[in-house]
Design an enzyme around this catalytic site. Structure first.
Site, mmCIF file in Angstrom:
data_model
loop_
_atom_site.group_PDB
_atom_site.id
_atom_site.type_symbol
_atom_site.label_atom_id
_atom_site.label_comp_id
_atom_site.label_asym_id
_atom_site.label_seq_id
_atom_site.Cartn_x
_atom_site.Cartn_y
_atom_site.Cartn_z
ATOM 1 N N SER A 56 53.749 12.189 -32.113
ATOM 2 C CA SER A 56 52.320 12.431 -31.931
ATOM 3 C C SER A 56 51.651 11.068 -31.852
ATOM 4 O O SER A 56 51.797 10.259 -32.767
ATOM 5 C CB SER A 56 51.762 13.193 -33.128
ATOM 6 O OG SER A 56 52.478 14.385 -33.293
ATOM 7 N N CYS A 93 48.880 19.150 -38.877
ATOM 8 C CA CYS A 93 49.978 18.422 -38.245
ATOM 9 C C CYS A 93 51.007 18.025 -39.289
ATOM 10 O O CYS A 93 50.673 17.645 -40.411
ATOM 11 C CB CYS A 93 49.442 17.177 -37.541
ATOM 12 S SG CYS A 93 50.761 16.206 -36.778
ATOM 13 N N ASP A 142 50.080 21.007 -34.683
ATOM 14 C CA ASP A 142 51.005 20.083 -34.033
ATOM 15 C C ASP A 142 52.089 19.851 -35.077
ATOM 16 O O ASP A 142 51.965 18.959 -35.907
ATOM 17 C CB ASP A 142 50.244 18.785 -33.718
ATOM 18 C CG ASP A 142 51.098 17.775 -32.954
ATOM 19 O OD1 ASP A 142 52.061 18.187 -32.288
ATOM 20 O OD2 ASP A 142 50.792 16.571 -33.029
ATOM 21 N N TRP A 174 56.340 19.983 -36.461
ATOM 22 C CA TRP A 174 57.721 19.794 -36.026
ATOM 23 C C TRP A 174 58.695 19.968 -37.171
ATOM 24 O O TRP A 174 58.286 20.033 -38.294
ATOM 25 C CB TRP A 174 57.877 18.412 -35.385
ATOM 26 C CG TRP A 174 57.516 17.288 -36.294
ATOM 27 C CD1 TRP A 174 58.318 16.721 -37.265
ATOM 28 C CD2 TRP A 174 56.277 16.539 -36.316
ATOM 29 N NE1 TRP A 174 57.665 15.688 -37.876
ATOM 30 C CE2 TRP A 174 56.416 15.555 -37.320
ATOM 31 C CE3 TRP A 174 55.089 16.616 -35.596
ATOM 32 C CZ2 TRP A 174 55.398 14.646 -37.630
ATOM 33 C CZ3 TRP A 174 54.090 15.710 -35.907
ATOM 34 C CH2 TRP A 174 54.230 14.736 -36.911
HETATM 35 P P1 FAD Z 1 67.820 12.530 -35.474
HETATM 36 O O1 FAD Z 1 68.998 11.753 -35.092
HETATM 37 O O2 FAD Z 1 67.261 13.454 -34.497
HETATM 38 O O3 FAD Z 1 68.128 13.280 -36.828
HETATM 39 C C1 FAD Z 1 67.134 14.064 -37.434
HETATM 40 C C2 FAD Z 1 67.694 14.781 -38.627
HETATM 41 O O4 FAD Z 1 68.709 15.699 -38.212
HETATM 42 C C3 FAD Z 1 68.401 13.900 -39.657
HETATM 43 O O5 FAD Z 1 67.519 13.305 -40.551
HETATM 44 C C4 FAD Z 1 69.285 14.910 -40.338
HETATM 45 O O6 FAD Z 1 68.545 15.631 -41.275
HETATM 46 C C5 FAD Z 1 69.672 15.814 -39.213
HETATM 47 N N1 FAD Z 1 70.992 15.399 -38.695
HETATM 48 C C6 FAD Z 1 71.248 14.414 -37.813
HETATM 49 N N2 FAD Z 1 72.554 14.316 -37.584
HETATM 50 C C7 FAD Z 1 73.143 15.261 -38.327
HETATM 51 C C8 FAD Z 1 74.497 15.674 -38.520
HETATM 52 N N3 FAD Z 1 75.513 15.093 -37.895
HETATM 53 N N4 FAD Z 1 74.726 16.694 -39.353
HETATM 54 C C9 FAD Z 1 73.711 17.310 -39.988
HETATM 55 N N5 FAD Z 1 72.425 16.962 -39.855
HETATM 56 C C10 FAD Z 1 72.147 15.956 -39.038
HETATM 57 N N6 FAD Z 1 58.137 12.241 -36.333
HETATM 58 C C11 FAD Z 1 57.433 11.235 -36.904
HETATM 59 O O7 FAD Z 1 57.959 10.498 -37.747
HETATM 60 N N7 FAD Z 1 56.115 11.008 -36.539
HETATM 61 C C12 FAD Z 1 55.477 11.768 -35.615
HETATM 62 O O8 FAD Z 1 54.305 11.526 -35.330
HETATM 63 C C13 FAD Z 1 56.205 12.838 -35.006
HETATM 64 N N8 FAD Z 1 55.625 13.652 -34.088
HETATM 65 C C14 FAD Z 1 56.328 14.649 -33.527
HETATM 66 C C15 FAD Z 1 55.714 15.475 -32.581
HETATM 67 C C16 FAD Z 1 56.416 16.496 -31.976
HETATM 68 C C17 FAD Z 1 55.747 17.375 -30.955
HETATM 69 C C18 FAD Z 1 57.776 16.711 -32.332
HETATM 70 C C19 FAD Z 1 58.571 17.807 -31.707
HETATM 71 C C20 FAD Z 1 58.384 15.906 -33.271
HETATM 72 C C21 FAD Z 1 57.688 14.872 -33.880
HETATM 73 N N9 FAD Z 1 58.305 14.038 -34.812
HETATM 74 C C22 FAD Z 1 57.574 13.032 -35.392
HETATM 75 C C23 FAD Z 1 59.739 14.143 -35.129
HETATM 76 C C24 FAD Z 1 60.536 13.206 -34.199
HETATM 77 O O9 FAD Z 1 60.487 13.707 -32.871
HETATM 78 C C25 FAD Z 1 62.021 13.066 -34.556
HETATM 79 O O10 FAD Z 1 62.579 14.336 -34.700
HETATM 80 C C26 FAD Z 1 62.280 12.289 -35.816
HETATM 81 O O11 FAD Z 1 61.696 11.000 -35.740
HETATM 82 C C27 FAD Z 1 63.775 12.118 -36.063
HETATM 83 O O12 FAD Z 1 64.377 11.524 -34.955
HETATM 84 P P2 FAD Z 1 65.703 10.658 -35.078
HETATM 85 O O13 FAD Z 1 66.287 10.522 -33.711
HETATM 86 O O14 FAD Z 1 65.464 9.408 -35.839
HETATM 87 O O15 FAD Z 1 66.653 11.558 -35.982
#
Ligand code: FAD
Length: 690
Positions: free
Chosen positions: A449, A643, A688, A690
């Protein structure tokens, strides 16, 4: 002899006549170049056809698996169903992105063919981006089919349905439920139950697996299909190009598409074409043991990207070097990791999920979601390629016994390389690369966001992100979020931090062919409906604990600017929450500055959950405690925004709102629920989450 000559002449004329008759004149027609024909009316045109019946006919398919997918899971399930339908039951399957076809001719869907619908529900019961048009068409009062106008225009259509949803949302799985109702009403016949997977309960994969077996059984009976012993059949050919090397200019080393390969960035920038944006600034908003939060400013001034306050920005991630190495080693690709490969669909409907020619390394690093949770079915698929008989048995057991899978894989949060090497150290060199491409989803962009105001900084987009880091109890390892740790590494590099590889994770920060050098990150913007009222004098109430405050920093920044410019800005109330005042209070100092512009029109309630260990305080409590203020503002036509965390907070806020409206307006609960519902449907209550 003269008769003989005449005979021969007559015979010759007759013969010519009959040739003409049987060949329908083709010998006299202008000779056609078969190649030219097929590229004109054939592949070139048909490839892009939006007519699904034509597409199925031309590619010899009798089963289409449509998907409405946002984060790739529905697409992945569709591929898996296609694969299974073909290998176990001999169906001629294809998957289809709902966005790529038209549906006016669904009423002519042949009786001996099948359609599957794998539908994710997004946000508040909405279709995924790629399903919007299909949904608009099918849910119309009377969809305008091209031929039938009777009551049951889809009388011939046989379909199978599975939905992906999250039970913490009010409109749980509403897409598949709604679609199922509509199709039935239009006369179509469903085979098997309409399945529902629940992400909220964390049982999506198991729900899917449990649904599909009885579904296949019913399908088998209905269509008279015979099951056969399924063995793996590749969907792609992976050809090593010995004559090429990775420096060749036409080899993709992670470039997202042809424009990028050729070195130019051309807009429009969107979900298939990112902008490689410079990071203007990056810092940590707080750092405490095992937790940190980033503020990143992305400069889009070199592009035609526009945003409005409340939109989302997508970050295109890169896998961590350590995980790429682990994967490459686990599957025995070390020696050939930089070899050039060309990947092609073995079937015209199979889409290669990344551009080729490329290298194993680039495909794994930039295009495959190698760190994600493992699918149990995929463990079963890999069994056949295990490096030993024991490993094969173990993989079979893990793949078919859900409790055992939980114990051995899911509870440890293993990714695929960790999972297979926990069974056998490997290398698992017999696994065909095609099998890995098919079994592992393509890497997904992550949305954030936008936390800045487009009025204040139209060409600089900020995000506020908590770095994902989960210490797995008992497993002795930490799961690191892919994108947030990549962003953290960019921040470390930009600021010359002493540890540029956070937690030992190194990233190919300079990108393919150093194209991301100078701290760049690939992004695109997605427009959202999460918007400030167009009239700034309207009051607003915002609820955003933790990083849920991101868009509200943008909202407040915008209203402060409007006030500064002399506009009449209405009351602006923010309910914020975090653990501790001194620990993780986001933008602590900035709020003061906005207050100096907005004066008494800005009110912020802070709930610090861990300041008083006996009495945890959350945003919900502050809303309750201020029910009169909230209700008064709502009656003055305030918009209400939430949010952040979808699973608990957003739902509880909804409940608290119902309660306070009941209390303040002295109406029964049902009536208060009705009021909140209509606030949602009229756009006064916006989420908003997630
Ligand atoms: P990822 O690699 O996607 O992992 C996320 C989580 O999945 C991990 O912490 C763990 O719990 C789990 N996971 C990963 N791998 C494994 C595995 N092998 N086994 C089991 N569990 C596992 N985030 C914010 O911080 N700020 C925002 O403003 C924000 N806005 C968003 C708006 C929208 C519309 C949406 C959809 C999401 C938003 N998010 C926001 C969330 C963001 O998109 C990400 O999902 C978040 O930052 C995590 O991404 P990542 O790639 O670091 O983690």
């Amino acid at each position: 002899t003269s008769i003989d000559t005449l005979d021969i002449l007559v015979l010759a004329v007759l013969l010519l006549g009959s040739i003409a008759y049987f060949t329908k004149g083709t010998y006299w027609a202008v000779p056609k170049d078969p190649y030219a024909t097929s590229s004109l009316n054939g592949s070139a045109l048909k490839k892009g056809t939006r007519n699904i019946l034509e597409k199925m006919e031309e590619s010899g398919k009798n089963c289409v698996i449509f998907y409405g997918s946002q984060t790739g899971t529905a697409e992945d399930y569709a591929s898996r169903l296609a694969k299974e339908g073909s290998s176990r039951f001999g169906l001629k399957t294809m998957t289809a992105d709902l966005e790529e076809y038209d549906y006016e001719n669904l009423d002519q869907f042949p009786e001996d063919k099948l359609a599957f619908f794998v539908m994710a529900t997004y946000g508040e019961g909405e279709p995924t981006d790629n399903a919007v048009e299909f949904w608009e068409f099918i849910q119309a009062d009377s969809p305008s089919f091209s031929e039938s106008s009777d009551e049951k225009p889809l009388g011939n259509l046989k379909y199978v349905a599975f939905g992906l949803g999250n039970n913490t949302y009010e409109h749980y799985n509403s897409m598949v439920r709604g679609l199922d109702k509509i199709l039935t009403k239009l006369g179509a016949k469903r085979i098997g139950a309409a399945g529902e997977g629940d992400d909220g309960a964390g049982t999506m994969e198991e729900d899917f697996l449990a649904w599909k077996e009885p579904m296949w059984k019913e399908l088998q009976e209905e269509m008279g299909l015979e099951e056969r012993e399924a063995s793996y059949e590749p969907a792609f050919s992976v050809e090593e190009k010995e004559e090429m090397n990775k420096e060749d200019p036409n080899v993709y080393l992670g470039e997202p598409n042809k424009n990028h390969l050729e070195g130019s960035q051309k807009g429009p920038f969107n979900a298939s074409n990112p902008y490689i944006a410079p990071l203007a600034e990056s810092k940590e908003l707080f750092t405490v043991k095992d937790r940190n939060c980033l503020h990143v400013e992305i400069d889009v001034s070199g592009s035609n990207i526009n945003y409005t306050t409340g939109d989302h920005i997508a970050i295109w991630p890169t896998n961590a070097g350590m995980e790429v190495d682990r994967f490459i080693k686990a599957f025995g690709l070390e020696e050939k990791r930089h070899n050039v490969i060309s990947v092609k669909g073995l079937d015209p409907t199979a889409k290669v999920p990344f551009p080729t020619p490329t290298t194993y390394d680039a495909a794994v690093r930039y295009h495959m979601e190698i760190c994600a949770p493992v699918s149990r079915q995929f463990m079963d698929t890999l069994a056949e390629f295990a490096p030993s008989e024991d490993a094969k048995k173990e993989m079979k057991k893990i793949g078919t016994d859900s409790d055992y899978f939980k114990e051995k894989v899911a509870n440890s949060y293993y990714n695929i390389a960790q999972a297979v090497t926990s069974v056998h150290p490997g290398p698992w060199s017999s696994v065909p690369f095609s099998c890995l491409i098919e079994g592992i989803t393509k890497i997904q962009v992550r949305y954030y966001s936008i936390s800045s105001s487009s009025l204040v900084q139209p060409k600089k987009i900020s995000i506020t992100a908590v770095v994902e880091s989960v210490r797995v109890p008992g497993a002795g390892h930490v799961v690191k979020g892919v994108t947030t740790n990549y962003l953290l590494a960019l921040k470390q590099k930009q600021n010359g931090d002493p540890d540029p590889s956070p937690h030992g994770l190194t990233y190919e920060i300079t990108g393919p062919r150093n194209k991301y050098d100078g701290i760049h990150v690939p992004v695109h913007v997605r427009h959202s409906n999460f918007k400030l009222p167009s009239d700034p004098s309207k009051p607003i109430i915002m609820v955003g604990p933790g990083t849920g405050v991101a868009p509200f920093r943008g909202f407040v920044q915008e209203r402060a600017e409007q006030a500064k410019r002399g506009e009449n800005v209405g009351e602006t109330v923010l309910f914020y929450g975090c653990r501790r005042k001194e620990e993780d209070w986001l933008y602590k100092d900035e709020w003061e500055q906005y207050k100096s512009n907005l004066g008494d029109n800005l009110t912020i309630f802070n709930a610090f959950s861990r300041e008083n260990p006996d009495k945890k305080k959350y945003v919900q409590h502050d809303i309750s405690a201020n029910s009169k203020l909230v209700n008064d503002l709502l009656q003055k036509k305030a918009n209400f925004y939430v949010c952040g965390d979808a699973s608990h907070m957003a739902r509880e806020v909804n409940e608290v709102l119902v309660e306070l409206i009941g209390k303040e307006r002295n109406v029964p609960k049902e009536k208060a629920e009705q009021i909140v519902k209509s606030m949602r449907s009229s756009g006064v209550y916006q989420e908003d989450v997630w």
